[in-house]
Design a protein around this motif. Structure first.
Motif, PDB file in Angstrom:
ATOM      1  N   PRO A  66      91.276  60.083  16.997  1.00 29.89           N
ATOM      2  CA  PRO A  66      91.856  59.615  18.512  1.00 29.89           C
ATOM      3  C   PRO A  66      92.982  58.593  18.552  1.00 29.89           C
ATOM      4  O   PRO A  66      92.964  57.891  17.449  1.00 29.89           O
ATOM      5  CB  PRO A  66      90.312  58.883  19.291  1.00 29.89           C
ATOM      6  CG  PRO A  66      89.532  58.589  18.016  1.00 29.89           C
ATOM      7  CD  PRO A  66      89.789  59.575  16.805  1.00 29.89           C
ATOM      8  N   GLY A 132      83.229  64.708  15.543  1.00 29.19           N
ATOM      9  CA  GLY A 132      83.690  64.219  16.980  1.00 29.19           C
ATOM     10  C   GLY A 132      83.920  65.245  17.675  1.00 29.19           C
ATOM     11  O   GLY A 132      84.484  66.208  17.358  1.00 29.19           O
ATOM     12  N   ASP A 134      85.072  65.600  20.639  1.00 31.29           N
ATOM     13  CA  ASP A 134      86.118  65.935  22.026  1.00 31.29           C
ATOM     14  C   ASP A 134      87.048  67.081  21.828  1.00 31.29           C
ATOM     15  O   ASP A 134      87.454  67.356  22.972  1.00 31.29           O
ATOM     16  CB  ASP A 134      87.249  64.528  21.616  1.00 31.29           C
ATOM     17  CG  ASP A 134      86.408  63.341  22.468  1.00 31.29           C
ATOM     18  OD1 ASP A 134      85.492  63.275  23.006  1.00 31.29           O
ATOM     19  OD2 ASP A 134      86.811  62.121  22.090  1.00 31.29           O
ATOM     20  N   ALA A 156      79.873  62.531  17.507  1.00 37.98           N
ATOM     21  CA  ALA A 156      80.584  61.193  17.764  1.00 37.98           C
ATOM     22  C   ALA A 156      81.638  60.814  16.315  1.00 37.98           C
ATOM     23  O   ALA A 156      81.195  61.720  15.245  1.00 37.98           O
ATOM     24  CB  ALA A 156      79.757  59.870  17.568  1.00 37.98           C
ATOM     25  N   THR A 160      83.125  58.576  21.653  1.00 37.40           N
ATOM     26  CA  THR A 160      83.870  59.806  22.225  1.00 37.40           C
ATOM     27  C   THR A 160      83.520  59.955  23.874  1.00 37.40           C
ATOM     28  O   THR A 160      82.505  59.280  24.196  1.00 37.40           O
ATOM     29  CB  THR A 160      83.494  61.032  21.350  1.00 37.40           C
ATOM     30  OG1 THR A 160      82.051  61.368  21.642  1.00 37.40           O
ATOM     31  CG2 THR A 160      83.837  61.052  20.074  1.00 37.40           C
ATOM     32  N   ARG A 161      84.097  60.990  24.360  1.00 34.87           N
ATOM     33  CA  ARG A 161      83.172  61.335  25.621  1.00 34.87           C
ATOM     34  C   ARG A 161      82.105  61.703  25.767  1.00 34.87           C
ATOM     35  O   ARG A 161      81.454  61.620  26.703  1.00 34.87           O
ATOM     36  CB  ARG A 161      84.292  62.372  26.272  1.00 34.87           C
ATOM     37  CG  ARG A 161      85.910  62.204  26.385  1.00 34.87           C
ATOM     38  CD  ARG A 161      86.652  63.461  26.874  1.00 34.87           C
ATOM     39  NE  ARG A 161      86.488  64.495  26.045  1.00 34.87           N
ATOM     40  CZ  ARG A 161      86.020  65.563  26.545  1.00 34.87           C
ATOM     41  NH1 ARG A 161      85.675  65.998  27.568  1.00 34.87           N
ATOM     42  NH2 ARG A 161      86.089  66.560  25.356  1.00 34.87           N
TER      43      ARG A 161
END
Length: 340
Positions: A66, A132, A134, A156, A160-161
């Protein structure tokens, strides 16, 4: 004639990320790759090195890093960008398969065929793990990634979202994260990877999801007190699900306070972590998740390990009879227990 090598399974390698993001040519022999990477973390992994080590299977990540204004200004900013980057990594693994460098494994029959063939040709297998979540733009897209061959999902990295992670946001599952647990519950082709989940998110996930569970690359918090690692209670919860925990071969995750430039500890720090986990949930739940290429290099691993083949040195320190399982057999048995 020498006896066949016991199969090595490494449950966490960021192969595609290091090619696409970090510019490594992992088709090179390790010695040549190291000569090309002077001044950076000394590489520990290449495809030839995995083959020479007798790596039967690796969990190969889709890892989209990210955005961070200081540490990673080129990182993804939107779910669409994360999706695209993960897809590009998956396409690399497919190209390697087309070139005969690896074999992708996605079901139980394919696993057995691969293991039998590996004994003859030594080609490493790859099982795809998303680190992760996302890149999964919405929870109902999980089936799309399962169709594409993803078999393991860790929600994660940092936060994360979907979930709180090892740093930054260490809260519980978000609304999307709870929806993702429901999607995983209904998707028998994909297992939940607890590595990098914050402690709050871990317990949220365990409450909502009762499918197959692993920690691909996590150590015990007894030795390094950090959200990145597992408490004894978390370890027991994974063991109760029949899961396996992969030990990370990074000194800072094995020795409290270790920093780059400090003397390298010996192999006993690895086996101490493994013995602690085994004391809680049994040796059948202990494996390797080296994360060898996850932002550190050979100078940051325990002495004398600096390449995949060196993982076999653990046999010298492990209790009698445990080495075949820890090296790879435990991961293989776990996959056999749930893969469709």
């Amino acid at each position: 004639m020498s006896p066949p090598l016991l199969p090595l399974v490494d449950a966490h390698l960021d192969l595609a990320h290091n090619v696409i993001t970090n510019g490594m040519d992992l088709t090179l022999r390790l010695e040549k790759l190291r000569r090309q990477r002077k001044g950076s973390d000394l590489p520990t992994v290449s495809l030839p090195a995995l083959r020479e080590a007798g790596t039967a299977l690796a969990f190969a990540t889709l890892f989209a890093e990210p955005y961070h204004p200081e540490h990673n200004p080129a990182g993804y900013r939107t779910p669409d960008e994360a999706h695209e980057r993960a897809w590009n990594q998956l396409e690399l693994y497919r190209r390697w398969q087309d070139e005969g460098l690896v074999r992708l494994v996605s079901d139980r029959a394919g696993l057995e065929t691969h293991l039998n063939t590996w004994e003859e040709d030594g080609v490493p297998g790859l099982m795809v793990l998303m680190e992760g979540a996302d890149p999964i733009r919405t929870p109902d897209e999980l089936g799309f990634w399962a169709d594409a061959g993803v078999r393991l999902v860790g929600p994660a990295w940092g936060g994360t979202r979907y979930a709180g992670g090892s740093w930054g946001n260490t809260g519980g599952l978000t609304k999307l994260g709870r929806e993702l647990m429901a999607a995983l519950q209904n998707e028998p082709r994909v297992s939940l990877d607890a590595s990098h989940l914050s402690e709050r998110s871990f317990w949220d996930a365990v409450e909502l999801y009762d499918g197959p569970l692993l920690a691909s690359h996590s150590n015990s918090r007894r030795f390094v007190n950090s959200e990145r690692h597992l408490t004894d209670e978390m370890i027991r919860a994974i063991g109760e699900r029949g899961g396996v925990i992969g030990t990370v071969l990074y000194n800072a995750f094995l020795v409290e306070g270790w920093q780059r430039g400090d003397p390298r500890p010996g192999l006993e720090v690895v086996t101490s972590n493994m013995e602690h986990v085994a004391g809680l949930i049994g040796w059948q739940s202990v494996g390797i998740g080296s994360d060898f290429d996850g932002g550190f290099g050979a100078r940051e691993t325990p002495e004398p390990i600096d390449k995949p083949a060196d993982l076999r040195l653990l046999e010298q320190l492990l209790p009698a009879g445990t080495f075949p399982g820890v090296l790879g057999g435990n991961w293989i048995n776990w996959l056999r227990s749930w893969l469709p």
